[in-house]
Design a protein around this motif. Structure first.
Motif, PDB file in Angstrom:
ATOM      1  N   VAL A  29     -31.098  44.466  55.427  1.00  0.00           N
ATOM      2  CA  VAL A  29     -29.954  43.809  56.048  1.00  0.00           C
ATOM      3  C   VAL A  29     -29.397  42.815  55.036  1.00  0.00           C
ATOM      4  O   VAL A  29     -30.130  41.958  54.542  1.00  0.00           O
ATOM      5  CB  VAL A  29     -30.358  43.073  57.339  1.00  0.00           C
ATOM      6  N   VAL A  30     -28.124  42.989  54.724  1.00  0.00           N
ATOM      7  CA  VAL A  30     -27.475  42.100  53.763  1.00  0.00           C
ATOM      8  C   VAL A  30     -26.338  41.390  54.496  1.00  0.00           C
ATOM      9  O   VAL A  30     -25.613  42.014  55.274  1.00  0.00           O
ATOM     10  CB  VAL A  30     -26.941  42.906  52.556  1.00  0.00           C
ATOM     11  N   THR A  31     -26.226  40.090  54.287  1.00  0.00           N
ATOM     12  CA  THR A  31     -25.141  39.371  54.943  1.00  0.00           C
ATOM     13  C   THR A  31     -24.150  38.843  53.921  1.00  0.00           C
ATOM     14  O   THR A  31     -24.527  38.485  52.793  1.00  0.00           O
ATOM     15  CB  THR A  31     -25.684  38.247  55.854  1.00  0.00           C
ATOM     16  N   LEU A  32     -22.899  38.821  54.350  1.00  0.00           N
ATOM     17  CA  LEU A  32     -21.815  38.312  53.513  1.00  0.00           C
ATOM     18  C   LEU A  32     -21.290  37.064  54.216  1.00  0.00           C
ATOM     19  O   LEU A  32     -20.847  37.130  55.359  1.00  0.00           O
ATOM     20  CB  LEU A  32     -20.740  39.399  53.432  1.00  0.00           C
ATOM     21  N   ILE A  33     -21.397  35.951  53.506  1.00  0.00           N
ATOM     22  CA  ILE A  33     -21.029  34.661  54.088  1.00  0.00           C
ATOM     23  C   ILE A  33     -19.775  34.145  53.389  1.00  0.00           C
ATOM     24  O   ILE A  33     -19.603  34.364  52.191  1.00  0.00           O
ATOM     25  CB  ILE A  33     -22.186  33.664  53.861  1.00  0.00           C
ATOM     26  N   ILE A 180     -30.394  42.569  69.234  1.00  0.00           N
ATOM     27  CA  ILE A 180     -30.075  43.974  68.965  1.00  0.00           C
ATOM     28  C   ILE A 180     -30.086  44.248  67.450  1.00  0.00           C
ATOM     29  O   ILE A 180     -30.594  45.276  67.001  1.00  0.00           O
ATOM     30  CB  ILE A 180     -28.717  44.337  69.600  1.00  0.00           C
ATOM     31  N   ILE A 181     -29.555  43.291  66.687  1.00  0.00           N
ATOM     32  CA  ILE A 181     -29.565  43.466  65.227  1.00  0.00           C
ATOM     33  C   ILE A 181     -31.016  43.540  64.724  1.00  0.00           C
ATOM     34  O   ILE A 181     -31.355  44.389  63.898  1.00  0.00           O
ATOM     35  CB  ILE A 181     -28.783  42.322  64.536  1.00  0.00           C
ATOM     36  N   GLU A 182     -31.872  42.668  65.251  1.00  0.00           N
ATOM     37  CA  GLU A 182     -33.304  42.694  64.895  1.00  0.00           C
ATOM     38  C   GLU A 182     -33.907  44.057  65.239  1.00  0.00           C
ATOM     39  O   GLU A 182     -34.674  44.628  64.461  1.00  0.00           O
ATOM     40  CB  GLU A 182     -34.086  41.625  65.680  1.00  0.00           C
ATOM     41  N   ASP A 183     -33.547  44.536  66.417  1.00  0.00           N
ATOM     42  CA  ASP A 183     -34.074  45.807  66.887  1.00  0.00           C
ATOM     43  C   ASP A 183     -33.642  46.956  65.961  1.00  0.00           C
ATOM     44  O   ASP A 183     -34.460  47.794  65.560  1.00  0.00           O
ATOM     45  CB  ASP A 183     -33.533  46.030  68.300  1.00  0.00           C
ATOM     46  N   LEU A 184     -32.358  46.950  65.598  1.00  0.00           N
ATOM     47  CA  LEU A 184     -31.858  47.993  64.688  1.00  0.00           C
ATOM     48  C   LEU A 184     -32.579  47.900  63.344  1.00  0.00           C
ATOM     49  O   LEU A 184     -32.961  48.898  62.740  1.00  0.00           O
ATOM     50  CB  LEU A 184     -30.345  47.847  64.483  1.00  0.00           C
ATOM     51  N   LYS A 185     -32.777  46.658  62.903  1.00  0.00           N
ATOM     52  CA  LYS A 185     -33.466  46.443  61.627  1.00  0.00           C
ATOM     53  C   LYS A 185     -34.885  47.017  61.684  1.00  0.00           C
ATOM     54  O   LYS A 185     -35.342  47.678  60.746  1.00  0.00           O
ATOM     55  CB  LYS A 185     -33.509  44.946  61.316  1.00  0.00           C
ATOM     56  N   SER A 186     -35.565  46.777  62.799  1.00  0.00           N
ATOM     57  CA  SER A 186     -36.945  47.250  62.899  1.00  0.00           C
ATOM     58  C   SER A 186     -37.010  48.776  62.931  1.00  0.00           C
ATOM     59  O   SER A 186     -38.031  49.378  62.638  1.00  0.00           O
ATOM     60  CB  SER A 186     -37.636  46.643  64.120  1.00  0.00           C
ATOM     61  N   ARG A 187     -35.885  49.415  63.282  1.00  0.00           N
ATOM     62  CA  ARG A 187     -35.842  50.890  63.228  1.00  0.00           C
ATOM     63  C   ARG A 187     -35.384  51.390  61.870  1.00  0.00           C
ATOM     64  O   ARG A 187     -35.087  52.571  61.702  1.00  0.00           O
ATOM     65  CB  ARG A 187     -34.866  51.428  64.263  1.00  0.00           C
ATOM     66  N   GLY A 188     -35.209  50.462  60.939  1.00  0.00           N
ATOM     67  CA  GLY A 188     -34.885  50.869  59.575  1.00  0.00           C
ATOM     68  C   GLY A 188     -33.408  51.100  59.315  1.00  0.00           C
ATOM     69  O   GLY A 188     -33.033  51.694  58.308  1.00  0.00           O
ATOM     70  N   ALA A 201     -27.503  34.576  60.676  1.00  0.00           N
ATOM     71  CA  ALA A 201     -27.367  35.787  59.857  1.00  0.00           C
ATOM     72  C   ALA A 201     -28.398  35.764  58.721  1.00  0.00           C
ATOM     73  O   ALA A 201     -29.030  36.780  58.414  1.00  0.00           O
ATOM     74  CB  ALA A 201     -25.955  35.887  59.298  1.00  0.00           C
ATOM     75  N   LEU A 202     -28.594  34.596  58.119  1.00  0.00           N
ATOM     76  CA  LEU A 202     -29.554  34.504  57.011  1.00  0.00           C
ATOM     77  C   LEU A 202     -30.993  34.630  57.508  1.00  0.00           C
ATOM     78  O   LEU A 202     -31.897  34.917  56.736  1.00  0.00           O
ATOM     79  CB  LEU A 202     -29.373  33.184  56.251  1.00  0.00           C
ATOM     80  N   LYS A 203     -31.203  34.400  58.791  1.00  0.00           N
ATOM     81  CA  LYS A 203     -32.552  34.586  59.337  1.00  0.00           C
ATOM     82  C   LYS A 203     -32.890  36.067  59.474  1.00  0.00           C
ATOM     83  O   LYS A 203     -34.000  36.490  59.164  1.00  0.00           O
ATOM     84  CB  LYS A 203     -32.642  33.927  60.720  1.00  0.00           C
ATOM     85  N   VAL A 204     -31.934  36.837  59.913  1.00  0.00           N
ATOM     86  CA  VAL A 204     -32.204  38.261  60.119  1.00  0.00           C
ATOM     87  C   VAL A 204     -32.073  39.050  58.807  1.00  0.00           C
ATOM     88  O   VAL A 204     -32.695  40.092  58.627  1.00  0.00           O
ATOM     89  CB  VAL A 204     -31.311  38.849  61.253  1.00  0.00           C
TER      90      VAL A 204
END
Ligand code: ATP
Length: 239
Positions: A29-33, A180-188, A201-204
């Motif tokens: 997961v990459v975030t753009l700030i 939900i974002i965490e959940d999607l992340k955990s599914r790769g 955003a920086l936490k996830v």
């Protein structure tokens, strides 16, 4: 997964992005700030083909996608959940979700199990499940926002671009979106995330880029950016 090199893009004569380079590795997961108007949405639009890059290269799994139509890019496995509520107002929630899977049915990627994915999407977004027969135009703004996100997931994408998924949502729904974002992340699921809540955003996220006036000013692992005094002062409410 996604590589951007020296991307320049804008609207007519107005150049917004002045040569940005970034990478979103598979499964990350990459975030753009960035501040309002920095060019985050423009970056997302250029990646998904909603606007054309004027220069630079964008590659998805090694294949050049800059210059391709957005539908073709979607067929290659890139989903874009745009800012605002871009849902089909006169169709039901379920029909909006099924449409999200459409590009994969006509593309060369595995078609998969659309009915099963629809069930899974509704499990992931319980609010949408309750309202699955309702016309999308009658959903609240926050629910429409979630529908746009769920529809992107229905593409079964290799990568999802999420533009301000929590915009305009009540705090409890903001939490749900991050869950939900965490959940999607955990599914790769690989994600590029733009969020007004930069700290969340920086936490996830695994990695972050800071965009200032159409240029990347700082980038690094998310934990490092969270501790960066300049990033803290400018984007994390000084805290
Ligand atoms: P925000 O957080 O406010 O959404 P952003 O970083 O996503 O900001 P962009 O939406 O990418 O910023 O906008 C970057 C610049 O491009 C702004 O100056 C904006 O006014 C301009 N811009 C955006 N969309 C258009 C458009 N359709 N036509 C002309 N200029 C535009």
């Amino acid at each position: 997964m996604l590589q951007i090199k020296n991307l320049e893009a804008g609207y007519g004569k107005v150049q917004v992005l002045h040569g940005i380079s970034m990478e979103v590795p598979k499964g990350k997961v990459v975030t753009l700030i960035g501040s309002n108007g920095a060019g985050k949405t423009t970056t997302m639009r250029a990646i998904s083909g909603m606007i054309k890059a004027s220069s630079g290269e964008i590659t998805l799994s090694g294949k050049r996608i800059d210059g391709l139509e957005s539908y073709t890019i979607a067929k290659l496995g890139l989903a874009h959940s745009p800012e605002g509520r871009r849902v089909f107002a006169t169709m039901t929630v379920t029909d909006n979700l099924i449409l999200g899977a459409f590009p994969r049915l006509t593309g060369s990627r595995p078609k998969g199990d659309v009915a099963g994915d629809l069930d899974r999407a509704l499990e992931l977004f319980p609010r949408l499940k309750e309202r699955r027969t309702q016309l999308a135009g009658t959903l609240s703004g926050g629910e429409q926002q979630m529908l746009a996100m769920a529809r992107a997931v229905m593409l079964n994408p290799d990568i999802v671009l999420l533009d301000e998924p929590s915009m305009g949502l009540a705090p409890i729904l903001v939490e749900e979106v991050f869950r939900i974002i965490e959940d999607l992340k955990s599914r790769g699921v690989t994600m590029l995330l733009v969020e007004q809540f930069a700290a969340a955003a920086l936490k996830v996220a695994d990695y972050g880029y800071v965009l200032e006036n159409g240029r990347i000013s700082v980038h690094g692992p998310a934990t490092q950016l969270r501790d960066d005094p300049a990033v803290k002062a400018a984007y994390l409410g000084g805290g």
